[in-house]
Design a protein around this motif. Sequence first.
Motif, PDB file in Angstrom:
ATOM      1  N   ILE A 183       0.828  -1.214   0.000  1.00 55.72           N
ATOM      2  CA  ILE A 183       0.000   0.000   0.000  1.00 55.72           C
ATOM      3  C   ILE A 183       0.859   1.259   0.000  1.00 55.72           C
ATOM      4  O   ILE A 183       0.572   2.220  -0.716  1.00 55.72           O
ATOM      5  N   LEU A 184       1.939   1.252   0.786  1.00 55.90           N
ATOM      6  CA  LEU A 184       2.783   2.448   0.855  1.00 55.90           C
ATOM      7  C   LEU A 184       3.598   2.666  -0.414  1.00 55.90           C
ATOM      8  O   LEU A 184       3.763   3.803  -0.857  1.00 55.90           O
ATOM      9  N   TYR A 185       4.114   1.595  -1.015  1.00 58.03           N
ATOM     10  CA  TYR A 185       5.101   1.760  -2.075  1.00 58.03           C
ATOM     11  C   TYR A 185       4.688   1.275  -3.463  1.00 58.03           C
ATOM     12  O   TYR A 185       5.342   1.626  -4.440  1.00 58.03           O
ATOM     13  N   VAL A 186       3.644   0.471  -3.584  1.00 60.85           N
ATOM     14  CA  VAL A 186       3.357  -0.146  -4.877  1.00 60.85           C
ATOM     15  C   VAL A 186       1.984   0.257  -5.422  1.00 60.85           C
ATOM     16  O   VAL A 186       1.886   0.885  -6.474  1.00 60.85           O
ATOM     17  N   ALA A 187       0.935  -0.136  -4.743  1.00 57.01           N
ATOM     18  CA  ALA A 187      -0.422   0.072  -5.248  1.00 57.01           C
ATOM     19  C   ALA A 187      -0.874   1.513  -5.057  1.00 57.01           C
ATOM     20  O   ALA A 187      -0.539   2.149  -4.055  1.00 57.01           O
ATOM     21  N   PRO A 188      -1.652   2.028  -6.005  1.00 52.09           N
ATOM     22  CA  PRO A 188      -2.215   3.370  -5.813  1.00 52.09           C
ATOM     23  C   PRO A 188      -3.321   3.338  -4.768  1.00 52.09           C
ATOM     24  O   PRO A 188      -3.933   2.294  -4.528  1.00 52.09           O
ATOM     25  N   PHE A 189      -3.567   4.475  -4.130  1.00 52.85           N
ATOM     26  CA  PHE A 189      -4.691   4.556  -3.211  1.00 52.85           C
ATOM     27  C   PHE A 189      -5.973   4.425  -4.029  1.00 52.85           C
ATOM     28  O   PHE A 189      -6.112   5.058  -5.078  1.00 52.85           O
ATOM     29  N   PRO A 190      -6.921   3.635  -3.571  1.00 58.18           N
ATOM     30  CA  PRO A 190      -8.171   3.488  -4.327  1.00 58.18           C
ATOM     31  C   PRO A 190      -9.050   4.734  -4.205  1.00 58.18           C
ATOM     32  O   PRO A 190      -9.050   5.406  -3.169  1.00 58.18           O
ATOM     33  N   LYS A 191      -9.773   5.022  -5.262  1.00 59.60           N
ATOM     34  CA  LYS A 191     -10.743   6.115  -5.222  1.00 59.60           C
ATOM     35  C   LYS A 191     -11.822   5.745  -4.216  1.00 59.60           C
ATOM     36  O   LYS A 191     -12.277   4.611  -4.177  1.00 59.60           O
ATOM     37  N   GLY A 192     -12.212   6.714  -3.390  1.00 53.15           N
ATOM     38  CA  GLY A 192     -13.280   6.485  -2.433  1.00 53.15           C
ATOM     39  C   GLY A 192     -12.882   5.693  -1.205  1.00 53.15           C
ATOM     40  O   GLY A 192     -13.753   5.227  -0.464  1.00 53.15           O
ATOM     41  N   ALA A 193     -11.576   5.532  -0.963  1.00 52.40           N
ATOM     42  CA  ALA A 193     -11.134   4.811   0.234  1.00 52.40           C
ATOM     43  C   ALA A 193     -11.612   5.564   1.476  1.00 52.40           C
ATOM     44  O   ALA A 193     -11.601   6.801   1.503  1.00 52.40           O
ATOM     45  N   PRO A 194     -12.036   4.850   2.507  1.00 44.94           N
ATOM     46  CA  PRO A 194     -12.506   5.529   3.720  1.00 44.94           C
ATOM     47  C   PRO A 194     -11.366   6.260   4.422  1.00 44.94           C
ATOM     48  O   PRO A 194     -10.199   5.913   4.263  1.00 44.94           O
ATOM     49  N   THR A 195     -11.724   7.271   5.189  1.00 47.79           N
ATOM     50  CA  THR A 195     -10.736   8.038   5.941  1.00 47.79           C
ATOM     51  C   THR A 195     -11.201   8.212   7.374  1.00 47.79           C
ATOM     52  O   THR A 195     -12.375   8.000   7.690  1.00 47.79           O
ATOM     53  N   ALA A 196     -10.291   8.590   8.219  1.00 49.37           N
ATOM     54  CA  ALA A 196     -10.609   8.828   9.627  1.00 49.37           C
ATOM     55  C   ALA A 196     -11.534  10.040   9.734  1.00 49.37           C
ATOM     56  O   ALA A 196     -11.301  11.068   9.087  1.00 49.37           O
ATOM     57  N   PRO A 197     -12.582   9.962  10.554  1.00 43.98           N
ATOM     58  CA  PRO A 197     -13.496  11.096  10.706  1.00 43.98           C
ATOM     59  C   PRO A 197     -12.789  12.357  11.207  1.00 43.98           C
ATOM     60  O   PRO A 197     -13.204  13.472  10.887  1.00 43.98           O
TER      61      PRO A 197
END
Length: 148
Positions: free
Chosen positions: A70-84
Amino acid sequence: MGSILNNDQRTAICERINSVTIASVPRWGRMDAKAMLTHLRDSALMALGELKVADKGKRVFQVFPVKHLILYVAPFPKGAPTAPELLVPDEAPVDDIRSEFVSLLERIGTGPREGYGPAHPLFGRLSFREWGVVTYKHTDHHLRQFGL
């Protein structure tokens, strides 16, 4: 992979941040430009340990190889949840939020390179180098969201 700790990459991403206006329109997602800048500013405060965010308790994201991918290879997915805690509205003018965010990126970028920073709510304990990468990647993700 980019990093806020790299001067040239930090300068380039700050130039992109400075091109965000209140009229910038997202290609996906629900945040407008001001909400996106506020979210990124608050994320930078989290990276500096100045904003506490609750641990999500998802240990699978804190171990190799998932954390590394997640940190170095894959892109962040669109619509990924985030901390409130990173979605709190701010009444300040967008120019002030943008300026504060750029200043925070400079603090992160010129800060420590060795050792560990604050815990991330999803990834757990991150080194300062990992914080540099995740901050860059997160910022880039949202700038691409706005076509920048």
